[in-house]
Write an enzyme that holds these catalytic residues in place. Structure first.
Site, PDB file in Angstrom:
ATOM      1  N   HIS A 141      -5.801  -4.004  -1.744  1.00 24.26           N
ATOM      2  CA  HIS A 141      -5.687  -2.897  -2.706  1.00 24.26           C
ATOM      3  C   HIS A 141      -5.859  -3.356  -4.151  1.00 24.26           C
ATOM      4  O   HIS A 141      -5.677  -2.541  -5.067  1.00 24.26           O
ATOM      5  CB  HIS A 141      -4.326  -2.199  -2.577  1.00 24.26           C
ATOM      6  CG  HIS A 141      -4.265  -1.227  -1.445  1.00 24.26           C
ATOM      7  ND1 HIS A 141      -4.818   0.028  -1.524  1.00 24.26           N
ATOM      8  CD2 HIS A 141      -3.742  -1.336  -0.208  1.00 24.26           C
ATOM      9  CE1 HIS A 141      -4.620   0.665  -0.383  1.00 24.26           C
ATOM     10  NE2 HIS A 141      -3.977  -0.142   0.442  1.00 24.26           N
ATOM     11  N   LYS A 174     -12.446  -0.804   0.153  1.00 26.79           N
ATOM     12  CA  LYS A 174     -11.630   0.011  -0.746  1.00 26.79           C
ATOM     13  C   LYS A 174     -12.358   0.127  -2.091  1.00 26.79           C
ATOM     14  O   LYS A 174     -13.371   0.808  -2.169  1.00 26.79           O
ATOM     15  CB  LYS A 174     -10.217  -0.581  -0.833  1.00 26.79           C
ATOM     16  CG  LYS A 174      -9.471  -0.325   0.477  1.00 26.79           C
ATOM     17  CD  LYS A 174      -8.074  -0.850   0.547  1.00 26.79           C
ATOM     18  CE  LYS A 174      -7.422  -0.345   1.841  1.00 26.79           C
ATOM     19  NZ  LYS A 174      -6.552  -1.330   2.482  1.00 26.79           N
ATOM     20  N   SER A 219       0.791  -1.229   0.000  1.00 25.47           N
ATOM     21  CA  SER A 219       0.000   0.000   0.000  1.00 25.47           C
ATOM     22  C   SER A 219       0.823   1.278   0.000  1.00 25.47           C
ATOM     23  O   SER A 219       0.359   2.303  -0.478  1.00 25.47           O
ATOM     24  CB  SER A 219      -0.955  -0.002   1.189  1.00 25.47           C
ATOM     25  OG  SER A 219      -0.241  -0.174   2.387  1.00 25.47           O
TER      26      SER A 219
HETATM   27  C1  LIG Z   1      -6.403  -1.605   3.958  1.00 25.84           C
HETATM   28  C2  LIG Z   1      -5.748  -2.895   4.176  1.00 25.84           C
HETATM   29  C3  LIG Z   1      -6.197  -3.791   5.139  1.00 25.84           C
HETATM   30  C4  LIG Z   1      -7.297  -3.438   6.098  1.00 25.84           C
HETATM   31  O1  LIG Z   1      -8.533  -3.521   5.473  1.00 25.84           O
HETATM   32  P1  LIG Z   1      -9.830  -3.152   6.343  1.00 25.84           P
HETATM   33  O2  LIG Z   1     -10.926  -3.900   5.673  1.00 25.84           O
HETATM   34  O3  LIG Z   1      -9.982  -1.674   6.291  1.00 25.84           O
HETATM   35  O4  LIG Z   1      -9.562  -3.642   7.724  1.00 25.84           O
HETATM   36  C5  LIG Z   1      -5.590  -5.015   5.237  1.00 25.84           C
HETATM   37  N1  LIG Z   1      -4.564  -5.349   4.427  1.00 25.84           N
HETATM   38  C6  LIG Z   1      -4.082  -4.508   3.494  1.00 25.84           C
HETATM   39  C7  LIG Z   1      -2.960  -4.936   2.616  1.00 25.84           C
HETATM   40  C8  LIG Z   1      -4.654  -3.247   3.349  1.00 25.84           C
HETATM   41  O5  LIG Z   1      -4.161  -2.410   2.449  1.00 25.84           O
END
Ligand SMILES: *Cc1c(COP(=O)(O)O)cnc(C)c1O
Length: 391
Positions: free
Chosen positions: A210, A241, A182
């Site tokens: 992502h 996301k 990320s």
């Molecule tokens: C954003 C993210 C998460 C967390 O996701 P949520 O559903 O908001 O808890 C977990 N792993 C990665 C790689 C992320 O980028």
């Protein structure tokens, strides 16, 4: 007695401020979207994980409203007592089908999915081999197991192989990686990872938070992008996301894995069922992506345009084909100050500095969306050039 903790916190908080590392939470007074309102000012938003532009739209809200009208607000139960409604089964089936896996299981968040995954399958007899830049949720999830932990250099296949070789007498080995990292926009080399997994008899876990809806010709994520569909054992992802942005998450996997998670996964068993409005919105976005492949294509075109124009303008852009496009700065302060100047120019981006990224690797993480128009992309590049004195 708070008197022991307070002076510690006072010192720590002051330290963060003194190093200019304080993260300010901007208050947004509009729905999420291409354009948002902050401090009474309209800004183009370039820092949401809203890759397909669903967040804040009438379409997802109406899908959520319809689900709430049909299923009611709040189950007041975990799934196995009286929290499983028809829409949960529908979303699990749609998610598994979209991603081409046997079955899916829902979690409140991807953080909880990762925590609920590792401790269910891996214990003291097992080894987890994890990329050094994996998401915080994988790091914490792995810490909660009593497994042997091996950390390999970021995306370094020689080091991964060395670590796999060094594991002796373990029941199970699993390689854990983000599909997309990320902070950097790097895409994990899943083909090479799967080949090494086959060679050394290891399982493969991918966190595609992502990438689901983002990568691959039809948005099926890093496995589609890298041609490794069918070779990933555990894939975690989020609806928070690209797929609507409110929250909720899933694991897709082999049938036995999902069956066993329903019996034993602690963050599934001891936490409320996923909220039904979000289930309805997620069903809507999964359906929409499959009917409108041009949306994923538009995201890709916008990303290419931004990278090309920024490179031409003389900026150091990291990452690759993913819409996460970090613009790199030599100084911690420069990233934060450039983001501030862009704010005044009507562009919303955030400067990331230590400890979110390593010292000396400060950046503005620009995130491109299918909601952006080509004119928006030209505008942000012009503004970057203006505030950096490059024109
Ligand atoms: C954003 C993210 C998460 C967390 O996701 P949520 O559903 O908001 O808890 C977990 N792993 C990665 C790689 C992320 O980028």
């Amino acid at each position: 007695m708070y008197t022991a903790l307070k002076p510690i916190l006072d010192t720590e908080l002051q330290g963060i401020k003194d190093q200019s590392l304080w993260k300010e939470e901007r208050v947004i007074m509009s729905p999420q979207g291409r354009e948002i309102t902050v401090d009474g000012k309209k800004l183009l938003n370039f820092c949401a994980n809203n890759y397909l532009g669903f967040s804040g739209t009438d379409g997802v809200r109406e899908a959520s409203d319809a689900a709430l009208a049909k299923w009611g607000f709040g189950q007041a139960s975990v799934r196995f007592i009286c929290g499983t409604q028809g829409i949960h089964k529908e979303l699990e089936a749609a998610t598994a089908k979209f991603l081409g896996m046997d079955d899916a299981i829902l979690y409140s968040s991807c953080f909880m999915a990762n925590v609920g995954l590792f401790q269910t399958f891996f214990g003291p007899d097992d080894a987890i081999i994890s990329d050094e830049l994996n998401h915080a949720s994988i790091i914490d999830a792995v810490r909660l197991t009593k497994s042997e932990r091996l950390i390999y250099t970021h995306m370094d296949m020689a080091d991964l192989e060395a670590k796999l070789k060094s594991v002796k007498d373990k029941r199970l080995k699993v390689i854990a990686t983000d599909g997309v990292f990320s902070m950097d926009g790097h895409i994990a080399p899943l083909k090479e990872i799967c080949d090494l997994a086959d060679k050394y008899g290891a399982l493969v876990m991918v966190d595609d938070a992502h990438a689901t809806g983002v990568l691959g010709a039809t948005g099926r994520g890093t496995p589609e992008f890298t041609g490794t569909e069918g070779r990933i054992d555990f894939l975690t992802g989020t609806y928070g996301k690209a797929l609507g942005g409110a929250g909720g998450a899933f694991i897709v996997s082999h049938q036995e894995v999902v069956d066993y998670l329903r019996q034993r996964s602690r963050t599934y068993l001891f936490s409320n069922a996923m909220e039904v409005g979000t289930c309805g919105a997620s069903l809507y976005t999964i359906d929409y992506i499959q009917k409108h492949p041009e949306l994923v294509k538009k995201l890709k075109d916008n990303t290419t345009l931004f990278r090309t124009l920024m490179t031409e303008a003389g900026f150091n852009v990291a990452g690759g084909e993913h819409p996460i496009t970090p613009v790199m700065f030599a100084e911690e302060k420069q990233a934060v100050e450039t983001a501030k100047a862009l704010f005044d120019e009507g562009i919303y981006v955030v400067g990331f500095s230590f400890p979110v990224v390593p010292k000396g690797k400060a950046r503005i993480r620009v995130q491109i969306s299918a909601a952006h128009t080509p004119e928006d992309i030209t505008t942000i590049v012009e503004k970057f050039a203006k505030v950096s004195g490059k024109n």
